[in-house]
Design an enzyme around this catalytic site. Sequence first.
Site, PDB file in Angstrom:
ATOM      1  CE1 TYR A  29     -28.621 -19.628  43.100  1.00 54.37           C
ATOM      2  CE2 TYR A  29     -30.515 -19.470  44.564  1.00 54.37           C
ATOM      3  CZ  TYR A  29     -29.453 -18.867  43.910  1.00 54.37           C
ATOM      4  OH  TYR A  29     -29.229 -17.521  44.060  1.00 54.37           O
TER       5      TYR A  29
ATOM      6  CB  THR B  72     -29.279 -14.247  38.002  1.00 55.25           C
ATOM      7  OG1 THR B  72     -27.894 -14.453  37.673  1.00 55.25           O
ATOM      8  CG2 THR B  72     -30.082 -14.163  36.710  1.00 55.25           C
ATOM      9  CD  GLU B  73     -26.424 -15.806  43.634  1.00 51.39           C
ATOM     10  OE1 GLU B  73     -25.401 -15.309  44.146  1.00 51.39           O
ATOM     11  OE2 GLU B  73     -26.622 -17.021  43.583  1.00 51.39           O
ATOM     12  CB  THR B  74     -26.810  -8.147  43.128  1.00 51.87           C
ATOM     13  OG1 THR B  74     -25.823  -7.208  43.572  1.00 51.87           O
ATOM     14  CG2 THR B  74     -28.167  -7.456  43.034  1.00 51.87           C
TER      15      THR B  74
END
Length: 375
Positions: free
Chosen positions: A150, A303-305
């Site tokens: 990040y 991209t996030e889960t």
Amino acid sequence: MKTATLSLAAISLLQLAVAQPHRRHAHEAFHAKKDVTVRDNSNIAHVIVYVDQNGTPVSTTTNLPAAQTEAPAAPAAPSPTPEAVAPVVADKVADTNASSASSPSASASSADGYGLTYNPYNKDGTCKTADQVLMDFGGFGSGFSTVRTYGTDCNTVSTVVAAAKAHGMKVFQGIYDIADISGSVNDIVSAVNGDWSIIHTISVGNELVNSGQASASAVVAAMSSARSLLRAAGYTGPVVTCDTLVATLANPSLCDNADYCAVNSHPFFDPNTDAASAGTFLTSSIESLKSKLADNTQTIVITETGWPSQGTANGRAIPSSSNQQTAIAAIKSAFESAPASVMLFNPYNMMWKTSNADQFEAEQWWGFLGDCPSG
């Protein structure tokens, strides 16, 4: 965005809202999220999902708040069914990355794996060493091809790139601070040292529109600036930004100006979705988003889960170890034919974070592999 199992011709009306994350440390901010809530009617987006007699989504319509909605894109052609989503995305990702050379250390099989997220912080929030990062990578196991980070703090680019090379993975590298694009790009350029083959994607900002930290136009401008600097440095791969599904539905320019569409989408924050339905939730989310894009054939990558193992219940979304395993399995199954189209959040529990009621006391407990091997 959300779906529920309904009878023939039923309509599920769901309430989504932009929430303000609680922030303590700069690097903690990347996942202080709750992108779905029912408490602030001024920010509600209504998503109508039409299903057949088996509860399978057939089509969706989204009504967004006027204050958050940009000018609508041109009418889109009919989108493929949810079952067809994953193969389409897989082909697009392969095309997008074709301009970047393959990493000499990456095996053919690793290129077909799922993605996952990673943060190099100890339990007290201090930075992990290169040896610790390498140890954590060793705990991922097989089946993963891409690791998402990040920011560039904690010497992240250097330590993660080294660990990724050692394990045959690619790096989805984030730029956290869009107020210092040039500084972050310089950090990346220095750490990569000319070997751009290891970089899968550069992401500019994370959930900045959802959190109210930046406008969509500011994020688009930052993306453009980063892309120009990166191209000048020899990087030819994708440049994107990541935001929540709600923010992206309301601001499709975030995807329209990116090299592909990168979206964070968490089934757990929908009180109508249980763990077993996590995969269907995501494929339906992709279908909802396609109709908002200027190009409805654009690549969409989640991209996030993930799903937390501890916390308090959010309606049908109940955190537990068994439900976490069920949700991760459902997500993997939904993207089995295109694993590169989804990134699992997060391999390890994040004890450096603070859980709170707004996040259902779950912020620390998203680690689907448990605690970090390096501590």
